[in-house]
Design a protein around this motif. Structure first.
Motif, short mmCIF file in Angstrom:
data_model
loop_
_atom_site.label_atom_id
_atom_site.label_comp_id
_atom_site.label_asym_id
_atom_site.label_seq_id
_atom_site.Cartn_x
_atom_site.Cartn_y
_atom_site.Cartn_z
N GLY A 90 0.11 -2.82 13.92
CA GLY A 90 0.80 -1.78 13.17
C GLY A 90 1.17 -2.23 11.78
O GLY A 90 1.28 -3.43 11.51
N VAL A 91 1.31 -1.26 10.88
CA VAL A 91 1.72 -1.53 9.51
C VAL A 91 2.76 -0.52 9.09
O VAL A 91 2.85 0.57 9.64
N GLU A 92 3.57 -0.90 8.12
CA GLU A 92 4.48 0.03 7.46
C GLU A 92 4.18 -0.02 5.98
O GLU A 92 3.93 -1.09 5.42
N LEU A 93 4.18 1.16 5.35
CA LEU A 93 3.97 1.21 3.91
C LEU A 93 4.95 2.16 3.28
O LEU A 93 5.52 3.02 3.95
N ALA A 94 5.19 1.99 2.00
CA ALA A 94 6.11 2.84 1.25
C ALA A 94 5.53 4.24 1.15
O ALA A 94 4.34 4.40 0.90
N LEU A 95 6.37 5.24 1.34
CA LEU A 95 5.91 6.62 1.24
C LEU A 95 6.03 7.17 -0.18
O LEU A 95 5.60 8.27 -0.44
N LYS A 96 6.60 6.41 -1.07
CA LYS A 96 6.67 6.79 -2.47
C LYS A 96 5.82 5.82 -3.27
O LYS A 96 5.84 4.62 -3.02
N GLU A 97 5.10 6.36 -4.23
CA GLU A 97 4.28 5.51 -5.06
C GLU A 97 5.16 4.78 -6.08
O GLU A 97 6.17 5.32 -6.53
#
Length: 100
Positions: A90-97
């Motif tokens: 699994g990964v998590e990434l920022a939802l805002k650029e």
């Protein structure tokens, strides 16, 4: 990997080139459904992360590949959980650029 309160879309896929392509496509569709259009940075980054993880699974199986360096650079966090059969990644990434 600790559980997250963020939206998730778990899928079980085969470790084959077809499974890797399907993973990327499902990621694009799910992010679009969550309001992140196909051409957004978030959607493109998520697709790249999924593509690298899927390609690593197909190519290397149990041995980490060079794509994981890219995953480390693009993801906020990522991890692997061993299962009785296979692994969950699994990964998590920022939802805002950045800069927005």
């Amino acid at each position: 990997m600790p559980p997250s309160a963020s939206p998730a879309a778990p899928q079980r896929l085969n470790a084959t080139p077809r499974g890797a392509r399907l993973a990327r496509r499902l990621t694009a569709l799910q992010l679009a459904a969550w309001g992140h259009p196909y051409d957004s940075g978030v959607n493109r980054t998520a697709q790249q992360l999924v593509a690298e993880l899927a390609a690593n699974a197909v190519t290397h199986g149990r041995v980490p590949g060079r794509g994981l360096i890219l995953v480390s650079l693009l993801a906020l966090t990522w991890g692997v959980a061993e299962r009785d059969v296979g692994k969950t990644v699994g990964v998590e990434l920022a939802l805002k650029e950045p800069g927005l």
